[in-house]
Design a protein around this motif. Structure first.
Motif, PDB file in Angstrom:
ATOM      1  N   LEU A 103       0.822  -1.203   0.000  1.00 36.98           N
ATOM      2  CA  LEU A 103       0.000   0.000   0.000  1.00 36.98           C
ATOM      3  C   LEU A 103       0.859   1.257   0.000  1.00 36.98           C
ATOM      4  O   LEU A 103       1.868   1.334   0.685  1.00 36.98           O
ATOM      5  CB  LEU A 103      -0.917   0.011   1.223  1.00 36.98           C
ATOM      6  N   GLY A 104       0.441   2.240  -0.762  1.00 40.16           N
ATOM      7  CA  GLY A 104       1.158   3.515  -0.809  1.00 40.16           C
ATOM      8  C   GLY A 104       2.094   3.606  -1.992  1.00 40.16           C
ATOM      9  O   GLY A 104       2.656   2.619  -2.453  1.00 40.16           O
ATOM     10  N   LEU A 105       2.300   4.802  -2.495  1.00 44.04           N
ATOM     11  CA  LEU A 105       3.134   5.028  -3.666  1.00 44.04           C
ATOM     12  C   LEU A 105       4.608   5.072  -3.276  1.00 44.04           C
ATOM     13  O   LEU A 105       4.967   5.602  -2.226  1.00 44.04           O
ATOM     14  CB  LEU A 105       2.743   6.347  -4.336  1.00 44.04           C
ATOM     15  N   SER A 106       5.444   4.520  -4.135  1.00 41.83           N
ATOM     16  CA  SER A 106       6.890   4.546  -3.871  1.00 41.83           C
ATOM     17  C   SER A 106       7.573   5.710  -4.591  1.00 41.83           C
ATOM     18  O   SER A 106       8.733   5.985  -4.352  1.00 41.83           O
ATOM     19  CB  SER A 106       7.527   3.226  -4.334  1.00 41.83           C
ATOM     20  N   TRP A 107       6.868   6.384  -5.514  1.00 52.06           N
ATOM     21  CA  TRP A 107       7.374   7.540  -6.258  1.00 52.06           C
ATOM     22  C   TRP A 107       8.569   7.194  -7.133  1.00 52.06           C
ATOM     23  O   TRP A 107       9.444   8.010  -7.360  1.00 52.06           O
ATOM     24  CB  TRP A 107       7.748   8.686  -5.298  1.00 52.06           C
ATOM     25  N   GLN A 166      -1.746  -7.492  -3.690  1.00 51.36           N
ATOM     26  CA  GLN A 166      -2.773  -7.865  -2.728  1.00 51.36           C
ATOM     27  C   GLN A 166      -4.166  -7.409  -3.145  1.00 51.36           C
ATOM     28  O   GLN A 166      -5.135  -7.688  -2.450  1.00 51.36           O
ATOM     29  CB  GLN A 166      -2.427  -7.255  -1.365  1.00 51.36           C
ATOM     30  N   GLY A 167      -4.265  -6.687  -4.239  1.00 51.72           N
ATOM     31  CA  GLY A 167      -5.558  -6.203  -4.685  1.00 51.72           C
ATOM     32  C   GLY A 167      -5.512  -4.715  -4.986  1.00 51.72           C
ATOM     33  O   GLY A 167      -4.453  -4.104  -5.061  1.00 51.72           O
ATOM     34  N   VAL A 168      -6.671  -4.125  -5.138  1.00 55.67           N
ATOM     35  CA  VAL A 168      -6.772  -2.704  -5.480  1.00 55.67           C
ATOM     36  C   VAL A 168      -6.643  -1.870  -4.214  1.00 55.67           C
ATOM     37  O   VAL A 168      -7.254  -2.165  -3.188  1.00 55.67           O
ATOM     38  CB  VAL A 168      -8.115  -2.405  -6.172  1.00 55.67           C
ATOM     39  N   CYS A 169      -5.837  -0.823  -4.318  1.00 53.34           N
ATOM     40  CA  CYS A 169      -5.668   0.126  -3.220  1.00 53.34           C
ATOM     41  C   CYS A 169      -6.015   1.517  -3.733  1.00 53.34           C
ATOM     42  O   CYS A 169      -5.554   1.913  -4.805  1.00 53.34           O
ATOM     43  CB  CYS A 169      -4.231   0.095  -2.698  1.00 53.34           C
ATOM     44  N   PHE A 170      -6.809   2.248  -2.974  1.00 55.91           N
ATOM     45  CA  PHE A 170      -7.145   3.614  -3.341  1.00 55.91           C
ATOM     46  C   PHE A 170      -6.301   4.564  -2.499  1.00 55.91           C
ATOM     47  O   PHE A 170      -6.401   4.584  -1.271  1.00 55.91           O
ATOM     48  CB  PHE A 170      -8.634   3.875  -3.146  1.00 55.91           C
ATOM     49  N   CYS A 171      -5.440   5.335  -3.173  1.00 53.25           N
ATOM     50  CA  CYS A 171      -4.496   6.220  -2.494  1.00 53.25           C
ATOM     51  C   CYS A 171      -5.070   7.628  -2.421  1.00 53.25           C
ATOM     52  O   CYS A 171      -5.564   8.155  -3.424  1.00 53.25           O
ATOM     53  CB  CYS A 171      -3.162   6.258  -3.245  1.00 53.25           C
ATOM     54  N   TYR A 172      -4.969   8.231  -1.242  1.00 53.18           N
ATOM     55  CA  TYR A 172      -5.404   9.610  -1.040  1.00 53.18           C
ATOM     56  C   TYR A 172      -4.207  10.432  -0.585  1.00 53.18           C
ATOM     57  O   TYR A 172      -3.461  10.034   0.312  1.00 53.18           O
ATOM     58  CB  TYR A 172      -6.538   9.687  -0.021  1.00 53.18           C
ATOM     59  N   GLU A 187     -12.144  -4.759   2.629  1.00 50.63           N
ATOM     60  CA  GLU A 187     -12.634  -4.768   1.248  1.00 50.63           C
ATOM     61  C   GLU A 187     -12.357  -3.424   0.582  1.00 50.63           C
ATOM     62  O   GLU A 187     -12.458  -3.284  -0.623  1.00 50.63           O
ATOM     63  CB  GLU A 187     -14.129  -5.072   1.229  1.00 50.63           C
ATOM     64  N   GLU A 188     -11.987  -2.440   1.398  1.00 47.49           N
ATOM     65  CA  GLU A 188     -11.631  -1.124   0.882  1.00 47.49           C
ATOM     66  C   GLU A 188     -10.217  -0.798   1.346  1.00 47.49           C
ATOM     67  O   GLU A 188     -10.009  -0.316   2.454  1.00 47.49           O
ATOM     68  CB  GLU A 188     -12.616  -0.067   1.397  1.00 47.49           C
ATOM     69  N   TYR A 189      -9.223  -1.108   0.520  1.00 45.83           N
ATOM     70  CA  TYR A 189      -7.838  -0.817   0.881  1.00 45.83           C
ATOM     71  C   TYR A 189      -7.528   0.648   0.580  1.00 45.83           C
ATOM     72  O   TYR A 189      -7.830   1.144  -0.496  1.00 45.83           O
ATOM     73  CB  TYR A 189      -6.867  -1.697   0.084  1.00 45.83           C
ATOM     74  N   TYR A 190      -6.888   1.305   1.547  1.00 43.60           N
ATOM     75  CA  TYR A 190      -6.541   2.703   1.360  1.00 43.60           C
ATOM     76  C   TYR A 190      -5.105   2.949   1.805  1.00 43.60           C
ATOM     77  O   TYR A 190      -4.579   2.268   2.675  1.00 43.60           O
ATOM     78  CB  TYR A 190      -7.457   3.619   2.194  1.00 43.60           C
TER      79      TYR A 190
END
Length: 700
Positions: A575-579, A622-628, A658-661
């Motif tokens: 989870l999270g962007l590595s840039w 691991q699936g879809v992650c929504f990054c904010y 079910e909601e990865y963030y």
């Protein structure tokens, strides 16, 4: 979900201080490296270096050998890292269990393996040191002598650092004199005489119970004040017999050796200035640290069993069991949710308290008659952990052949009682002095900040009028302090949102502290719904199963825990962007209703103080992650940014799996904004208008 905590700035500052301290320590080895290199050069002056071709060949061979040492270190470290670091937790866990069986089956063989590792380390060290010294001595060809010499000094700097960068063991501050505590010293002397200990003995206040520490020329006995106060003289004497049995069996000497070698080798690989030479020591360092640590961990329980046998041979099994029963009852008491012993209460006063041990002792004695049978039942059904430093009480009692025991034997010798009471008072003053060092800062963290929430919770008349987030925050603040009020807060959360994962976890944790079987299903559900709760939930499940004697639940826990924790780690890692431009990111395509719910929640919790808000979809293993990604207004203080960030984090954190963030603060980082907009042009979310409306996602 990735979290940037409000404590990160303090952690970075502490890390900087540690690095500066480390650099100062590294400079201590430089004069020795310079001196040794100069000696080698002076000796080299006596050799016909420039005339004899043999020395040139020797120098080339020596350089090649040093290069080979670096290459061998790199290859072997890579192999070791692949063997251990690339393993998933279930594999690593299985290998540890095999190691445990190997050590416990044959302590002598395991100890011999550790010795061989240490011998290899010293052979490697001396060999590399000689190679570098010879290189400085030969310094051929003549035109290269200065750069060669400087490089040799740099390598020697790292090699010699193990003699200058060692942790020093300081004496405990509170030494107990024979004049002040004659009865306690008489018990120590009698136990030492029975065990045949001839070394000088010093007695200190410290430790968790009763302990023994071997120093090069003396033995330290560490006594916990409350332990001495609940023991009778005979129980303390038998506890001391057990400790001196460790000295007889050379356990203390072995622990001293392990401590000294780990101190010598342990920090070598962390060098900055000494990294070139220190790299050559990474191989023995890694092997020593791993084997010494595993041996010390897995041999402990067997060594405790052997010390028990000696103590029983010298004394009374019944007295030893009674003392152990009291220690276990005290441990259960300390693990109970007791408001008077919480950090909140301890830091409530404007000045540090000096009565904390005395208060704990008083509460223990008050609780013992009420809880005695429950504690006895727990000790009788408790199951052994797979890895521990001691056998459990039931195993030790059965090994001694003792059927009955008591928690309540009391001492009648008034002199001994006076000494232990004085010891408790002294421990209280020592704790007060220790607390005084950072009292204001800790009081704010543990009491003042929390009191605001506790007072707010006590003033609530209608929990349904608060948001779910507010109720969660208050319920967390009430833990241990106000169990009934916390129950009300948690039930209000679950009434309005029965599937709220944070509410389920809070209730499961509360039921666990109450030793209620209902905790099992609650903790299982929390772990299943949100990977952030996997580790704490499984820790509590394992503890509950073991302490309640539920073998089936314990086996279920042991079969699942490694896979479950590894799965949580994998999700956290993804989870999270590595840039780095390698992420698979695209426009957030969440269902409109769900997207609106999350968007509105973030807008509400940032209180209109965002300059920009971005969101992308990230496809992970691991699936879809929504990054904010939050970009606060530049005029906001860091403290205000942290506060708002934590409010958003709390909301996203308790959403089900079910909601990865993931959440990140990119304030003041324009390159990250440009990166996002270049990769996903439609990633910006329009912020609320003045009338409070949120228009939704749009192209930037």
């Amino acid at each position: 979900m990735k979290k940037q905590s409000v404590f990160q700035n303090k952690a970075k500052a502490d890390d900087q201080k540690a690095r500066l301290s480390r650099l100062r320590e590294e400079w201590k080895a430089f004069p020795a490296a310079l001196g040794l290199a100069c000696v080698c050069v002076l000796l080299g002056k006596l050799l016909p270096i420039r005339e004899d071709w043999m020395y040139r060949i020797l120098w080339i061979c020596d350089c090649a050998a040093i290069i080979l040492c670096y290459l061998a270190t790199w290859l072997l470290l890579r192999r070791i890292n692949k063997k251990y670091n690339d393993r998933k937790l279930p594999e690593f866990h299985a290998s540890l269990m095999e190691k445990q069986q190997e050590v416990e089956a044959n302590l002598e063989k395991a100890a011999a393996r550790v010795e061989r590792r240490l011998q290899f380390a010293w052979v490697w060290y001396v060999g590399v040191l000689l190679l570098v010294c010879c290189n400085a001595l030969l310094y051929v060809p003549a035109k290269l002598w200065l750069p060669v010499l400087l490089l040799d000094i740099y390598i020697l700097w790292g090699l010699l650092s193990i003699w200058f960068d060692r942790e020093k063991t300081e004496n405990p501050k509170e030494e107990l004199s024979r004049e002040e505590y004659p009865v306690i010293h008489e018990l120590v002397d009698r136990a030492a005489g029975t065990a045949g200990c001839k070394l000088p003995i010093r007695v200190f206040l410290g430790g968790n119970t009763v302990g023994i520490v071997r120093r090069p020329a003396e033995v330290w006995i560490l006594l916990d004040a409350v332990t001495c106060a609940i023991f009778t003289k005979q129980e303390l004497y038998h506890a001391l017999l057990h400790e001196f049995a460790h000295e007889l069996n050379e356990d203390t000497l072995r622990s001293l050796r392990i401590e000294r070698e780990l101190s010598r080798w342990g920090n070598v690989k962390e060098g900055v200035l000494t990294s070139i030479g220190g790299y050559l020591l990474n191989l023995p360092v890694g092997l020593i640290a791993l084997d010494f640590t595993l041996y010390d961990l897995f041999s402990h329980r067997k060594r405790e069993t052997l010390a028990d046998a000696e103590a029983v041979r010298w004394g009374s099994a019944q007295e030893l069991v009674n003392g152990l029963a009291k220690l276990n009852a005290w441990a259960i008491f300390e693990g109970s949710p007791i408001p008077e012993l919480s950090l909140y209460t301890e830091y409530a006063g404007e000045e540090p308290r000096d009565d904390i041990p005395a208060t704990a002792l008083r509460l223990y004695k008050e609780m013992l008659p009420k809880k005695r049978e429950k504690w006895r039942k727990r000790l009788d059904v408790e199951l052994p952990p797979r890895v521990s430093t001691h056998p459990i009480f039931r195993q030790r009692r059965e090994a001694f052949g003792v059927e009955t025991y008591t928690f309540e034997a009391e001492e009648t010798d008034q002199t001994y009682l006076d000494e232990t009471n004085a010891l408790v008072d002294r421990a209280g003053k020592a704790i007060r002095d220790q607390m005084a060092e950072n009292y204001a800062e800790n009081r704010k963290q543990y009491y003042l900040d929390r009191k605001v929430l506790v007072d707010k919770a006590e003033a609530v008349t209608d929990w349904s009028a608060l948001t779910i987030d507010e109720r969660i925050e208050l319920a967390k603040a009430l833990a241990v302090l106000e169990p009934e009020l916390q129950e009300t807060a948690i039930q209000s959360i679950l009434t309005d949102d029965p599937e709220n994962v944070y509410g389920i976890m809070l209730l499961g944790t509360k039921r666990f502290r109450e030793n209620d079987p209902a905790c099992v299903e609650l903790l299982k559900k929390a772990a299943k719904e949100n990977f952030n709760f996997v580790e704490p939930a499984y820790d509590m499940l394992g503890d509950y199963a073991r302490c309640a004697g539920q073998q089936e639940l314990l086996e279920e826990y042991r079969a699942e825990v490694a896979e479950a924790v590894q799965g949580a780690w994998d999700k956290q890692e993804d989870l999270g962007l590595s840039w780095k431009g390698k992420e698979r990111i695209s426009e957030n395509d969440m269902e409109p209703e769900r997207f609106a719910r999350v968007r509105d929640a973030i807008a509400e919790r940032t209180e209109g103080k965002l300059a920009h808000l971005y969101t992308v979809r990230q496809d992970t293993a691991q699936g879809v992650c929504f990054c904010y990604l939050l970009d606060f207004r530049p005029e906001l203080s860091k403290e205000e940014q942290h506060r708002l960030y934590e409010q958003v984090f709390l909301y996203l954190d308790y959403l089900p799996d079910e909601e990865y963030y993931s959440l990140e603060d990119i304030t003041g980082e324009p390159k990250k904004r440009e990166y996002l907009l270049s990769r996903v042009p439609g990633c910006e979310i329009l912020l609320p208008h003045d009338n409070g409306d949120v228009t939704g996602q749009t192209q930037s």
